[in-house]
Each structure stands twice: as C-alpha cells, then as structure tokens.
Write an enzyme that holds these catalytic residues in place. Structure first.
Site, PDB file in Angstrom:
ATOM      1  N   GLY A  18       3.653  -7.891  -2.564  1.00 43.34           N
ATOM      2  CA  GLY A  18       2.692  -6.758  -2.301  1.00 43.34           C
ATOM      3  C   GLY A  18       2.423  -5.211  -4.214  1.00 43.34           C
ATOM      4  O   GLY A  18       1.923  -6.268  -4.696  1.00 43.34           O
ATOM      5  N   ASN A  19       2.032  -4.670  -3.813  1.00 38.12           N
ATOM      6  CA  ASN A  19       1.742  -3.532  -5.057  1.00 38.12           C
ATOM      7  C   ASN A  19       2.118  -2.121  -4.603  1.00 38.12           C
ATOM      8  O   ASN A  19       2.428  -1.468  -2.837  1.00 38.12           O
ATOM      9  CB  ASN A  19       0.269  -3.542  -5.521  1.00 38.12           C
ATOM     10  CG  ASN A  19      -0.676  -3.474  -4.246  1.00 38.12           C
ATOM     11  OD1 ASN A  19      -1.347  -2.220  -4.202  1.00 38.12           O
ATOM     12  ND2 ASN A  19      -1.493  -4.402  -3.927  1.00 38.12           N
ATOM     13  N   TYR A  20       2.324  -1.136  -5.490  1.00 45.68           N
ATOM     14  CA  TYR A  20       2.399   0.172  -5.393  1.00 45.68           C
ATOM     15  C   TYR A  20       0.963   0.861  -4.823  1.00 45.68           C
ATOM     16  O   TYR A  20       1.599   2.255  -4.923  1.00 45.68           O
ATOM     17  CB  TYR A  20       2.600   0.563  -6.041  1.00 45.68           C
ATOM     18  CG  TYR A  20       4.083   0.615  -7.146  1.00 45.68           C
ATOM     19  CD1 TYR A  20       5.358   0.353  -6.288  1.00 45.68           C
ATOM     20  CD2 TYR A  20       3.884  -0.609  -8.212  1.00 45.68           C
ATOM     21  CE1 TYR A  20       6.498   0.242  -6.505  1.00 45.68           C
ATOM     22  CE2 TYR A  20       5.663  -0.854  -8.764  1.00 45.68           C
ATOM     23  CZ  TYR A  20       6.514  -0.831  -8.041  1.00 45.68           C
ATOM     24  OH  TYR A  20       7.407  -1.080  -8.573  1.00 45.68           O
ATOM     25  N   SER A  21       0.302   0.565  -4.280  1.00 46.53           N
ATOM     26  CA  SER A  21      -0.572   1.137  -3.710  1.00 46.53           C
ATOM     27  C   SER A  21      -0.458   2.266  -2.040  1.00 46.53           C
ATOM     28  O   SER A  21       0.425   1.985  -1.469  1.00 46.53           O
ATOM     29  CB  SER A  21      -2.327   0.443  -3.408  1.00 46.53           C
ATOM     30  OG  SER A  21      -3.346   1.151  -2.042  1.00 46.53           O
TER      31      SER A  21
END
Ligand code: C5P
Length: 399
Positions: free
Chosen positions: A207-210
């Site tokens: 995933g990512n930090y958005s």
C-alpha cells in the site's frame, strides 16, 4: 453579494467585537444584513453599534419589551439568502446541533431555509473537546458550512486553535458561497481518492501513505457547488459530510480502474487524486504465507493499469485532471505526465515541501494547464486547496 439578504447571528464570545467589522464588510459589499444577537452577545457588543452599522434594529428577544411586537423568526428564516453565525460559541454550536431553541438566534437557525455558515470562536480546550467536535460534525452533516477557527493567540492568553477566523476571511467565504452556489448544477464529476492495497495474501498487502483527504475534500467541494459527484475511494478511514456524493469503495488498483472507467462513461470531468499502486503482486496467495523454513522470498510484481492514461486515450469532451507528487524535477515531470496521459490539468505537489503531501492537513500546489500555464498557490488547508482546484475546473467547465 450585492442585494443578498444575510442574517448575521452573534453569540456571546469576546470575538463578538469583530462581528461589527464583519457587518461593515458585508454592508460595503452591498448586502442587506439583519443582526440577531443572543442575550449574552449583548454583553460583548451593543445593539446600538450593530443597528447603526446595519441600518436595521437588532433582533434579540422574541417580543419587543415595550410594544409587545412579535419578532418572527420564521419570516427572518424565509427572508435570508444566507445565515452566518459569527462568532459561534461552544454553547450556541451545541444548541444549533441539538435544536435547543431557547433564544432568537437558534429559532431563526431552525427556520432558515437557505444555507447556514458558522464561524466558531472559543478557547482551544473547548474547541478540541469531544463534545464540541461532535456538535461540529453534526452541523456539517446537517449541511452547515464551518469556517474553521484559526490558530493563534486566544483571549485567555493561551495559544492554539479556536480564535474566530478574521472578518475578511469570513467575508471571502460568504462571497465564495454566493459565487459558487449551484454553479456546477447538472455537471457530472468523478473523483478518485486514497491509496490502493495490492494483496500479497489474505492478510498482507502493498500500500502507500495516501490518506485520501485531498480527494475527499475535492469531492465535497464539487458537491457543495451542485455537481453530481461520484467518489471512487481506496481503503481510507474517512467519512463524507455531503450525503449527495455517491461513494464507491474499492481496494486494489484493478478494482479502482474498473469502477472509475464505468463511472466516468458519462462524466464531464474526472479528477484523479488517488495514489494508485503502479505494481501488484503477480498472484495473491489464497492462504497466509508461512515463514517456517523460508529464509528469503522474492515477490514478483506486474504492472497495474493506469486509470488516468486509460481515460486519456478515449478522452472525448471530458476534462481530465491528474495529480503529480514528485520528489525531484517537479515541474518537468508534471509536464511530461500531462502530455503522456493526455490530461487537461495537473496538480503538482512536492514531497520536498514540509507543508504538502501525505497525511498532512495542508497542501501547497501548482496547477499546470495543457496550454503551459503554471499557477502557483500558497500553502493552505486541504479544504481551501480543494476550492482552488474546483475553481480552476469550473473556469474550464462553465464557459
Ligand atoms: O503515479 P503517477 O505519478 O503517474 O500519477 C499521476 C496521476 O495519474 C495521478 O493523478 C494518479 O491518480 C493517476 N494514476 C492513475 N492510475 C495509475 C497511476 C496513476 O490514475 N495506475
């Protein structure tokens, strides 16, 4: 706001003295203003001052004491094109949220047919108290526009968030409301927001930090201007305040691709604010991967579809707006992306900027248009940035 009817509600906080200045700004801009003040409000500013500035007797009691004349909150509610409560104390906010109609300001609020706007003013501890935050959330859900308090020195001597926004800024919010209301009525907009999760197995993902905050703020802003909005949201823990937004929850980039293309089929504009994973594991294991006996592991990744590029290929009349979050050669990369994906506009934010990016409440952007125009904006809250982006879209969409 020329000729507009505004009810200015004033409650009992020290910031009430600033309401006189706000009133003057509204009158100067051509609005007709009727002041409604709470009994406590009168302790902070006199009705004489407010009546002189507005050119109308100030309303405070249900009945005029000497004549018995009834002040009709219903008539006031119908008369108003907008009701602005500034300052709104914690008590007034609580009463508004719960319908406790024990003064003329609250009865007028309950009778108001059009938009209501609130500029809270209180001490920082009162502002961040769960009770206040719950009431503010209720007001937002009820469709009230909140002009967030600013941070700074408070009358108590403490420093923090809670002081009423400056009258100029409240006047700007009012101006913006009148300019924008229903300006995008009938326009269909799709917004993507948040990260995507690419499953490795049933319990792990890439995933990512958005946080999704920017995309959600954009969707809300479009909806507040009367647009018909579909929000395709990756996995985020955010709620929408405007109930008119259609929300489609997705997890992976592939799901987001399918949902967005479908929603975009009859859209006038698509804003791609999601941080979509570029790659996904080639396969997602059906069972949890065990570590026993495994010292090293290679994860094979395959390319995900590019939603923006897919839409750019068959663009039609749709206005396409992308985002670029870059760490280096920002402008250059943003320009290239705009060309490559066939976008009309790209919103650039740099990760180098401490006031921009993931998980933050503020953002600093530049908007780059197809014709090469670059417009830079100062750091603002994500809500205000959303308004700037929607302004830029509106200028293109409504000619
Ligand atoms: O990831 P990249 O920097 O190329 O993203 C630029 C724009 O493209 C963003 O607006 C993003 O939402 C969009 N994008 C997309 N689908 C992808 C990758 C990016 O829509 N698979």
């Amino acid at each position: 706001m020329k000729g507009k009817h505004i009810v200015l509600g004033i409650s009992g906080g020290i910031a009430a003295y600033k309401a006189a200045y706000l009133l003057r700004l509204l009158i100067k801009r051509g609005a007709e203003v009727q002041v409604v003040i709470t009994p406590n409000g009168k302790e902070f500013i006199t009705p004489a001052t407010l009546a002189a500035l507005s050119g109308k007797p100030v309303v405070s009691e249900f009945f005029a004491a000497n004549t018995g004349e009834w002040h009709s909150h219903v008539d006031l509610g119908i008369w108003a094109d907008l009701m602005v409560v500034a300052p709104a104390t914690a008590s007034t906010i609580g009463k508004m949220a719960n319908g406790i109609a024990d003064n003329m300001l609250i009865t007028t609020y309950l009778s108001a047919k059009e938009q209501v706007m609130v500029a809270p003013a209180m001490d920082l501890d009162m502002w961040r108290h769960p009770s206040t935050q719950r009431n503010i959330a209720t007001l937002r859900r009820d469709g009230v526009i909140i002009v967030e308090p600013a941070s700074g020195e408070l009358a108590s001597g403490l420093t923090g968030k809670g002081r009423m926004e400056e009258p100029e800024r409240i006047a700007e919010a009012i101006e913006r409301y009148f300019n924008n209301v229903e300006s995008l009525k009938g326009r269909r907009v799709v917004v993507t927001a948040g990260p995507t999760y690419e499953n490795i197995d049933p319990v792990r993902f890439i995933g990512n930090y958005s946080s999704g905050k920017m995309g959600f703020a954009i969707a809300e802003e479009f909806a507040s201007r009367g647009a018909d909005v579909t929000l395709v949201a990756g996995p985020v823990s955010l709620n929408l305040e405007n109930e008119s937004v259609r929300r489609i929850n997705v997890t992976s980039a592939r799901e987001m691709h399918t949902a967005t293309l479908e929603a975009a089929a009859d859209a006038d504009c698509v804003v791609l604010a999601a941080a979509v994973a570029d790659y996904a594991p080639e396969r997602s294991e059906e069972r949890k991967i065990k570590r026993e006996g495994v010292e090293e592991m290679t994860l094979r990744l395959v390319r995900n579809p590019d939603i923006a590029a897919s839409l750019g290929k068959e663009k039609g009349d749709r206005l396409l707006v992308g985002f670029a979050l870059e760490t280096d050669h920002e402008l250059d990369n943003a320009h290239k992306k705009l060309e490559k994906k066939n976008l009309d506009m790209i919103v650039l934010n740099s990760l180098r900027d401490p006031e921009a990016g993931f998980m933050k409440d503020t953002n600093r952007i530049s908007i780059i248009s197809r014709d090469g125009e670059v417009k830079e904006y100062p750091a603002k809250s994500k809500r205000e940035v959303a308004a700037d982006i929607v302004d830029a879209v509106t200028a293109r969409l409504v000619r």
